[in-house]
Design a protein around this motif. Structure first.
Motif, PDB file in Angstrom:
ATOM      1  N   THR A  41     -65.625 -22.534  -2.617  1.00 39.03           N
ATOM      2  CA  THR A  41     -65.788 -22.338  -4.059  1.00 39.03           C
ATOM      3  C   THR A  41     -66.865 -21.317  -4.365  1.00 39.03           C
ATOM      4  N   CYS A  42     -67.966 -21.357  -3.652  1.00 40.12           N
ATOM      5  CA  CYS A  42     -69.100 -20.489  -3.952  1.00 40.12           C
ATOM      6  C   CYS A  42     -68.712 -19.015  -3.947  1.00 40.12           C
ATOM      7  N   LEU A  43     -68.134 -18.554  -2.855  1.00 39.42           N
ATOM      8  CA  LEU A  43     -67.831 -17.141  -2.742  1.00 39.42           C
ATOM      9  C   LEU A  43     -66.609 -16.742  -3.552  1.00 39.42           C
ATOM     10  N   ASN A  44     -65.640 -17.650  -3.702  1.00 38.56           N
ATOM     11  CA  ASN A  44     -64.372 -17.278  -4.322  1.00 38.56           C
ATOM     12  C   ASN A  44     -64.246 -17.644  -5.793  1.00 38.56           C
ATOM     13  N   ARG A  45     -64.820 -18.780  -6.200  1.00 42.06           N
ATOM     14  CA  ARG A  45     -64.568 -19.274  -7.558  1.00 42.06           C
ATOM     15  C   ARG A  45     -65.836 -19.741  -8.264  1.00 42.06           C
ATOM     16  N   GLY A  46     -67.006 -19.508  -7.673  1.00 41.03           N
ATOM     17  CA  GLY A  46     -68.223 -20.045  -8.265  1.00 41.03           C
ATOM     18  C   GLY A  46     -69.352 -19.043  -8.310  1.00 41.03           C
ATOM     19  N   CYS A  47     -70.306 -19.219  -7.399  1.00 41.26           N
ATOM     20  CA  CYS A  47     -71.553 -18.443  -7.439  1.00 41.26           C
ATOM     21  C   CYS A  47     -71.329 -16.939  -7.556  1.00 41.26           C
ATOM     22  N   ILE A  48     -70.545 -16.374  -6.668  1.00 46.01           N
ATOM     23  CA  ILE A  48     -70.424 -14.913  -6.605  1.00 46.01           C
ATOM     24  C   ILE A  48     -69.687 -14.335  -7.808  1.00 46.01           C
ATOM     25  N   PRO A  49     -68.482 -14.792  -8.154  1.00 41.04           N
ATOM     26  CA  PRO A  49     -67.805 -14.181  -9.311  1.00 41.04           C
ATOM     27  C   PRO A  49     -68.531 -14.410 -10.632  1.00 41.04           C
ATOM     28  N   THR A  50     -69.122 -15.582 -10.837  1.00 40.71           N
ATOM     29  CA  THR A  50     -69.830 -15.802 -12.105  1.00 40.71           C
ATOM     30  C   THR A  50     -71.047 -14.902 -12.204  1.00 40.71           C
ATOM     31  N   LYS A  51     -71.810 -14.787 -11.128  1.00 41.08           N
ATOM     32  CA  LYS A  51     -73.016 -13.954 -11.197  1.00 41.08           C
ATOM     33  C   LYS A  51     -72.656 -12.475 -11.281  1.00 41.08           C
ATOM     34  N   ALA A  52     -71.513 -12.092 -10.718  1.00 42.66           N
ATOM     35  CA  ALA A  52     -71.066 -10.700 -10.863  1.00 42.66           C
ATOM     36  C   ALA A  52     -70.814 -10.383 -12.331  1.00 42.66           C
ATOM     37  N   LEU A  53     -70.160 -11.297 -13.045  1.00 42.50           N
ATOM     38  CA  LEU A  53     -69.898 -11.088 -14.467  1.00 42.50           C
ATOM     39  C   LEU A  53     -71.176 -11.175 -15.284  1.00 42.50           C
ATOM     40  N   ILE A  54     -72.029 -12.158 -14.979  1.00 45.35           N
ATOM     41  CA  ILE A  54     -73.286 -12.320 -15.715  1.00 45.35           C
ATOM     42  C   ILE A  54     -74.155 -11.075 -15.563  1.00 45.35           C
ATOM     43  N   THR A  55     -74.236 -10.539 -14.344  1.00 44.45           N
ATOM     44  CA  THR A  55     -75.047  -9.343 -14.105  1.00 44.45           C
ATOM     45  C   THR A  55     -74.498  -8.154 -14.873  1.00 44.45           C
ATOM     46  N   ALA A  56     -73.172  -8.018 -14.888  1.00 47.89           N
ATOM     47  CA  ALA A  56     -72.554  -6.893 -15.591  1.00 47.89           C
ATOM     48  C   ALA A  56     -72.764  -6.995 -17.100  1.00 47.89           C
ATOM     49  N   VAL A  57     -72.502  -8.165 -17.653  1.00 49.03           N
ATOM     50  CA  VAL A  57     -72.568  -8.341 -19.105  1.00 49.03           C
ATOM     51  C   VAL A  57     -74.009  -8.343 -19.617  1.00 49.03           C
ATOM     52  N   SER A  58     -74.970  -8.654 -18.743  1.00 49.02           N
ATOM     53  CA  SER A  58     -76.369  -8.655 -19.175  1.00 49.02           C
ATOM     54  C   SER A  58     -76.802  -7.284 -19.675  1.00 49.02           C
ATOM     55  N   ALA A  59     -76.072  -6.248 -19.277  1.00 42.74           N
ATOM     56  CA  ALA A  59     -76.391  -4.899 -19.758  1.00 42.74           C
ATOM     57  C   ALA A  59     -76.262  -4.813 -21.277  1.00 42.74           C
TER      58      ALA A  59
END
Length: 490
Positions: free
Chosen positions: A59-77
């Motif tokens: 879940t972490c790499l595929n459906r949790g930690c990594i994809p959510t933080k990728a979106l959060i980091t992008a949208v934080s701009a």
């Protein structure tokens, strides 16, 4: 000639049952499973890693930690750009390219999972894709579309993870989403109701709110992050409200009406017992995760579990059945990837006879990647006061707006440090825990983890020099204040 025959046989698709043996077999290739695999291989064990998904990482790499933080980091701009305008930097937002956002999220996931696959291969770890069931101690059946494999092993590690918990009598659907489904949306919703105020709910609230979504968050208790200190929960809730999230506390969902392409109406009772409702395009249910231990073979093996379906283990991770171990979300404790990762290492070393130290739950950081971030490690003030091992317990809090770098971001927050003495050493104050609400809290908490885990005396911790001006300098100031030597704060 024999080598040629063997190569030809390996190239043929497997259509019938086959058998394989390893010193250690692991069910589940999430952080707990793959860390156990890597460490076991490093210690000279032969390892078979079994994963039901087509790719490793869980879940972490595929459906949790990594994809959510990728979106959060992008949208934080977006938030940074909005703040920049108040500083005299004129920027215009021309909308979101959801196609590129999706590509970015998928690229981050594939980069991490492909890297992990390569590492497992390099360590000679045999990865089998399929559904696993333990038939007896030492024997696992793995089935997939083309084959059935019987795996035998001296020790078996279970790392089957967890799944999102639905509301009672309200299954997930195209409108009532779990976090997995929410990540696959082609666009961000224009309005959303989030039920639950833990890490997952708060992260989606910040993500969607920053992207322009009208977010209503229903918290069952009197604050968000109800398992944390009241100060931290109130502070984060206040910051979310300031940014536009409609946070409703003491709210209990009583029902959800949905219709085809009509969104949803969420009914709830408030703290006064009054009935209310709110409409939105989607509803995200983030009320927790259930351990994936409901397969029949768990009960057949006689593995002892708690009322919540969590596997009971000893301090090193061995279940009630000898040579069967458990790590990660299926064991009591924080359901966090980094906890599972450390558990996997510990179990691997225990199997190899190294007698490792048990995982210390007091040194496991908890992080919420909201805006602002929230991070905690160690004991809260209440937990320390209730612990008979400590005396002279106190809490020191400073507002983060006294920190220059935090002030520059336009965000608020606070930092609280809990200190106390072990009864066996009443003259030595120790750092027992901390909770941080503010920018870069996820990075600052790592230093506190070292202070807590290594039992550093407060007087020594307060002497550590923090570079100026940095976010981490706030921790140094809080330690000075706790040590009775405040400089920039009262």
């Amino acid at each position: 000639m024999s080598d040629v025959k063997e190569d030809q046989q390996e190239q043929q698709p497997r259509e019938h049952s086959s058998a394989r043996h390893a010193d250690v077999a692991i069910i589940g290739a999430g952080p707990g499973g793959y860390s156990a695999a890597l460490r076991s291989s490093e210690l000279g064990k032969s390892v078979i890693l079994i994963e039901r998904d087509a790719v490793v990482g869980g879940t972490c790499l595929n459906r949790g930690c990594i994809p959510t933080k990728a979106l959060i980091t992008a949208v934080s701009a977006i938030g940074e750009a909005q703040h920049a305008q108040s500083l005299g930097i004129n920027l215009e937002l021309h909308g979101l390219d959801f196609g590129k956002l999706r590509e970015h999220r998928e690229h981050m996931v594939s980069t991490m999972t492909e890297g992990l696959s390569g590492l497992l291969k390099h360590r000679n770890i045999d990865v089998i894709q399929g559904e696993a069931s333990i038939e007896s101690v030492g024997t696992i059946h793995v089935t997939n579309e083309s084959d059935t494999v019987e795996v035998t092993a001296d020790d078996i590690i279970i790392a089957t993870g967890s799944r999102p918990r639905p509301l009672p009598n309200l299954p997930f659907s195209h409108v009532i989403l779990d976090s997995d489904h929410a990540l696959t949306l082609d666009t961000f919703p224009s309005s959303a109701v989030i039920i639950g105020s833990g890490a997952i709910g708060l992260e989606f609230a910040s993500l969607w709110n920053t992207a322009g979504c009208k977010v209503t968050l229903l918290a069952r208790k009197d604050r968000v992050l109800s398992q944390w200190s009241k100060r931290s929960g109130v502070m984060l809730g206040r910051e979310l409200k300031r940014q536009g999230v409609n946070v409703i506390t003491k709210a209990s969902c009583t029902g959800i009406d949905t219709g085809e392409n009509l969104g949803a109406t969420v009914h709830y009772t408030n703290g006064d017992g009054d009935n209310s409702s709110v409409e939105a395009d989607v509803v995200l249910v983030a009320i927790g995760r259930d351990a994936a231990t409901d397969a029949d073979w768990f009960a057949k093996l006689g593995i002892e579990t708690t009322d919540r379906g969590l596997i009971s283990t000893d301090d090193l991770g061995q279940s009630s059945v000898r040579h069967i171990w458990a790590v990660g979300d299926i064991t009591p404790g924080h359901q966090l990837a980094h906890r599972a990762f450390e558990q996997g290492i510990t179990v691997a070393e225990a199997i190899a006879g190294l007698q490792p130290r048990p995982v210390n739950n007091d040194t496991i950081p908890q992080i919420v990647f909201s805006t602002p971030e929230a991070a905690a490690v160690g004991l809260t003030l209440q937990a320390a006061q209730d612990n008979d091992n400590y005396e002279s317990v106190s809490e020191t809090t400073i507002p983060l707006m006294s920190n220059a770098r935090v002030l520059m971001t336009g965000q608020g927050g606070s930092l609280s440090v809990v200190t106390g003495c072990e009864r066996s050493e009443p003259d030595t104050q120790l750092v027992l825990g901390a909770q941080i609400i503010g920018p870069h809290a996820s990075e600052i908490i790592a230093e506190v983890e070292q202070l807590v885990g290594n039992h550093i005396a407060l007087s020594d911790a307060a002497r550590l020099i923090h570079p100026h001006p940095t976010f981490g300098e706030a921790l140094g100031e809080s330690l000075l204040k706790a040590d009775g030597r405040p400089l920039h704060v009262r």
